[in-house]
Design a protein around this motif. Structure first.
Motif: not given
Length: 279
Positions: A209, A243, A257
């Motif tokens: 990610c 992130l 997400q």
């Protein structure tokens, strides 16, 4: 192309010093990366070097030899601290890949979706490197500089991964389009020490990610003193500045997400379960 099989680290370093050599262990990343390119002048097969595949504990430090395979990890008698690493080992490709692919190869490949990296990062792993200037050790999160980029200079090779022995239980979860043989959409590793159901220390790593797997340090701090019931709320409220997922053929950035926070919560809960359940 020539193939050399040194029997010591010094001999391997001498071959590297000549230039044009590539370290070969499992070969599961080296050979596919060649594609139609010109092969290196020399392949240096390090699998015959004594001690490079050993797993040992000394003076509070676990030493995993660079040529240790994922199957070696699955079969090794290791404490609950390594449960996440064992779970990740079973996710690395097929059984054939696990039998030959090595820990050092996985981190040197430096793929954002490398299954072994988040688990090793959550274990506070140091990378032991030998080279012309001698020995040095660097934290894994500093060793991986970006996709396919690592802190390994000319004439250097990884000799071991060093992990501090401490209390805690590891966990690992991977989200993909199917159960096995799949590149991750997202993955999370956690090492949790809890006393009477209350977290006293937490290490959380997220992979696939961001360009490089990362430690969720702010969340780790927030989790101290929390019980299992409070985990989901803390994860949802956590600031995760690293992130930065992308949209690709596997999933959209927005899906990653949302999904990763659920995955983090489940992984923490898994690491808090009794050993016979979590393993």
């Amino acid at each position: 192309m020539t193939l050399q099989r040194p029997e010591s680290i010094d001999a391997a370093l001498a071959l590297l010093a000549e230039g044009g050599g590539t370290i070969l262990a499992g070969g599961t990343d080296v050979y596919p990366a060649l594609r139609d390119a010109t092969p290196p002048e020399c392949m240096i097969d390090v699998t015959g070097i004594e001690g490079l595949r050993d797993i040992s504990l000394r003076d509070g430090i676990w030493r995993l030899g660079a040529a240790t395979t994922w199957t070696d990890i699955v079969r090794a008698e290791l404490p609950q601290l390594f449960t996440g690493l064992k779970l990740a080992a079973r996710e690395v490709g097929s059984v054939q890949i696990q039998n030959t692919g090595t820990l050092a190869g996985n981190i040197c490949n430096a793929s954002p979706a490398a299954d072994g990296v988040p688990t090793l990062m959550a274990l506070d792993t140091q990378v032991e490197i030998m080279g012309p200037e001698g020995r040095r050790a660097v934290m894994l999160q500093d060793f991986i500089k970006g996709p396919r980029a690592v802190d390994l200079g000319a004439g250097e090779m990884i000799t071991a991964l060093l992990i501090p022995d401490r209390a805690g239980q590891g966990a690992f979860l991977k989200l993909g389009s199917r159960r096995y043989l799949v590149i991750s959409i997202a993955m999370v590793s956690a090492v949790i020490k809890s006393d009477d159901g209350v977290i006293s220390r937490a290490a959380i790593s997220v992979g696939a990610c961001s360009p490089v797997a990362f430690r969720a340090t702010a969340l780790e701090e927030a989790l101290v003193g929390a019980d299992a019931a409070a985990v989901a709320g803390l994860v949802q409220a956590a600031d995760l500045p690293d992130l930065t997922p992308i949209t690709d053929v596997r999933a959209s950035a927005s899906y990653r997400q949302d999904a990763v926070r659920t995955l983090v919560t489940r992984t923490i809960h898994q690491a808090m379960e009794p050993p016979h359940v979590a393993g």
